[in-house]
Design a protein around this motif. Structure first.
Motif, PDB file in Angstrom:
ATOM      1  N   ASN A 330      64.919  25.574  49.671  1.00 48.41           N
ATOM      2  CA  ASN A 330      63.540  26.003  49.458  1.00 48.41           C
ATOM      3  C   ASN A 330      62.577  25.381  50.474  1.00 48.41           C
ATOM      4  O   ASN A 330      62.851  24.296  51.003  1.00 48.41           O
ATOM      5  CB  ASN A 330      63.083  25.625  48.047  1.00 48.41           C
ATOM      6  N   PRO A 331      61.435  26.022  50.711  1.00 50.03           N
ATOM      7  CA  PRO A 331      60.425  25.465  51.624  1.00 50.03           C
ATOM      8  C   PRO A 331      59.593  24.394  50.928  1.00 50.03           C
ATOM      9  O   PRO A 331      58.387  24.552  50.693  1.00 50.03           O
ATOM     10  CB  PRO A 331      59.598  26.700  51.991  1.00 50.03           C
ATOM     11  N   VAL A 332      60.230  23.288  50.579  1.00 53.16           N
ATOM     12  CA  VAL A 332      59.607  22.301  49.689  1.00 53.16           C
ATOM     13  C   VAL A 332      58.396  21.604  50.326  1.00 53.16           C
ATOM     14  O   VAL A 332      57.453  21.239  49.621  1.00 53.16           O
ATOM     15  CB  VAL A 332      60.629  21.251  49.221  1.00 53.16           C
ATOM     16  N   ILE A 333      58.432  21.418  51.640  1.00 48.36           N
ATOM     17  CA  ILE A 333      57.309  20.717  52.272  1.00 48.36           C
ATOM     18  C   ILE A 333      56.050  21.580  52.235  1.00 48.36           C
ATOM     19  O   ILE A 333      54.993  21.121  51.760  1.00 48.36           O
ATOM     20  CB  ILE A 333      57.661  20.287  53.698  1.00 48.36           C
ATOM     21  N   PRO A 334      56.086  22.839  52.700  1.00 49.63           N
ATOM     22  CA  PRO A 334      54.891  23.676  52.540  1.00 49.63           C
ATOM     23  C   PRO A 334      54.449  23.836  51.091  1.00 49.63           C
ATOM     24  O   PRO A 334      53.245  23.882  50.808  1.00 49.63           O
ATOM     25  CB  PRO A 334      55.316  25.022  53.144  1.00 49.63           C
TER      26      PRO A 334
END
Length: 472
Positions: A330-334
């Protein structure tokens, strides 16, 4: 007082109370600790605020010595204690919850008491021996919470804004480098989530960089407004109980101590109640948060897939994305940055409401403003540093896939519109959508343009900037 006891007894308006024997804070701080258990976030959570409080107290002591109302030995003890705090000592003694009643009085007294008790030790006396150095009579001399506290808050926000400016600068530079790296990656631009016209991935990332870079100057401008303070105004801005020369001297000393050009408000009565600079600064934080969240939305969209989404870029894989779906990342940072932005936007509303809630000569809600401004500034700083190091620097492009999307897009019809006419391009777009054929294929099939003419039109020099190709 029994020095073997775990507590000492101090006295105030309400009577006696026990204070831990080892504590540098005193009775008023102790009462505030018991009264205000709201956020669990103490003053010490924001070192900039602790340091700013010490700087204001040091400047006041220097000014009071200069105008002849404070003795040399009291001055020396106060200044020495403040210097230790500025150097990082005794921060754990600033224990009051940031949200509090009393317009910041508990925060101001926390500082007064810590400085007084440490000053007493420096003078060779026991903590609590206020006959020798008093939190109010000496440390708070010529001050009120209503000028000392907001001055410290403004200075703290100025201090906190520099790490934020640094974080924005680092992120802007990282996005700009990606813009340069992706300058040859042709892709489709989109409007309203539909195919629009071609652009490069580099143009997209440079736009991200530019929109954030704009706010560096806005933050610096806001810091200049925050540097105008009401120090010397005491209770309501009239300067009661302060020497006539005190205000100018205090501002001059604070400028020297803080290494920030501070300015005395021309109307201290107005400055004591006005929260306009805080509202403006909070609005800039909200603006940054909105832009940052939009960029993160785009990063999540552009990296969606990997096989059933846009899949134009790859974000660095930071952790497994699912407890049930193997291989999912998943794009956890954004996502974390999005949530930070939402919180900052909410904080701005709280600041706005608190600023509006002032009455007459004071705004008692300033502690909430302080909490939200410092919290938002730190959250944005940390979130942008995370986005830079854990996401942006590691982004890669799927160049071939981007090119394939351009080649298959109906949006090429827009590019041909000036050369074959709106009616023809509309008809070709509809046919392409129905048959699955490409626009270029249909144009050649109908003989509307030659291959040479199409090659000239599809040159990036024509597609990516204002230009009209000469087809001969």
């Amino acid at each position: 007082m029994n020095h073997n006891s775990a507590f000492r007894i101090e006295h105030d308006l309400l009577g006696d109370a026990q204070v831990p024997h080892t504590a540098y804070y005193g009775i008023q701080t102790q009462r505030a600790k018991e009264n205000f258990n709201i956020t669990g976030v103490a003053i010490s959570h924001f070192p900039q605020l602790v340091n700013a409080l010490a700087m204001v107290k040091m400047a006041a002591a220097k000014a009071n010595l200069e105008v002849g109302v404070l003795s040399q030995h009291h001055h020396d003890a106060i200044v020495a204690a403040c210097q230790e705090i500025i150097e990082g000592q005794w921060h754990d003694q600033f224990i009051v919850d940031l949200i509090q009643g009393g317009a910041g009085t508990s925060t101001n007294m926390n500082a007064n008491e810590v400085i007084a008790n440490r000053g007493l030790e420096i003078l060779g006396y026991a903590k609590g021996n206020y006959a020798q150095l008093h939190p109010n009579n000496h440390v708070n001399l010529a001050q009120s919470t209503n000028d000392a506290y907001p001055t410290a808050v403004r200075l703290a926000v100025i201090f906190a804004s520099q790490p934020l400016i640094d974080a924005i600068t680092d992120l802007v530079e990282a996005l700009q480098r990606k813009g340069d790296e992706f300058d040859d990656v042709l892709k489709m631009g989109r409007t309203q989530m539909q195919d629009a016209v071609p652009m490069t991935l580099g143009q997209e990332f440079r736009a991200f960089a530019h929109t954030l870079a704009e706010d560096i100057d806005r933050l610096r401008e806001a810091a200049k407004l925050l540097a105008e303070v009401n120090l010397g105004g005491t209770a309501i801005g009239t300067g009661i109980n302060a020497h006539p020369d005190y205000a100018d001297a205090a501002i001059r000393h604070l400028t020297d101590i803080a290494k920030v050009e501070m300015k005395s408000a021309s109307d201290k009565v107005e400055a004591t109640v006005d929260m306009g600079a805080f509202v403006l600064y909070s609005g800039i934080l909200r603006r940054i948060a909105v832009k940052l969240s939009k960029i993160c939305n785009d990063l999540r969209l552009l990296s969606s897939g990997p096989r059933c989404g846009f899949n134009e870029i790859n974000l660095p894989a930071m952790q497994p994305g699912s407890s049930i779906m193997p291989g999912k990342v998943n794009p956890v940072i954004p996502e974390a940055v999005n949530q930070t932005a939402f919180q900052v936007i909410g904080n701005d509303l709280a600041v706005t409401m608190a600023a509006e809630a002032g009455q007459l000569q004071l705004n008692a809600m300033e502690p909430l403003i302080t909490y939200n401004l410092l919290n938002s500034t730190k959250m944005l700083s940390d979130a942008m540093a995370m986005l830079t190091t854990r996401c942006v620097v590691g982004i890669t492009a799927n160049k071939d896939h981007c090119q394939q999307l351009v080649n298959n897009s109906l949006a090429l019809a827009t590019l041909l519109n000036p050369y074959i006419g709106y009616e023809n391009t509309t008809r070709l777009a509809k046919t392409a959508l129905q048959t699955g054929q490409g626009i270029v294929e249909l144009v050649l099939e109908e003989g509307l343009l030659t291959q040479e003419q199409l090659d000239r039109l599809l040159d990036p020099e024509v597609m990516l900037k204002p230009s009209i190709a000469q087809l001969g």
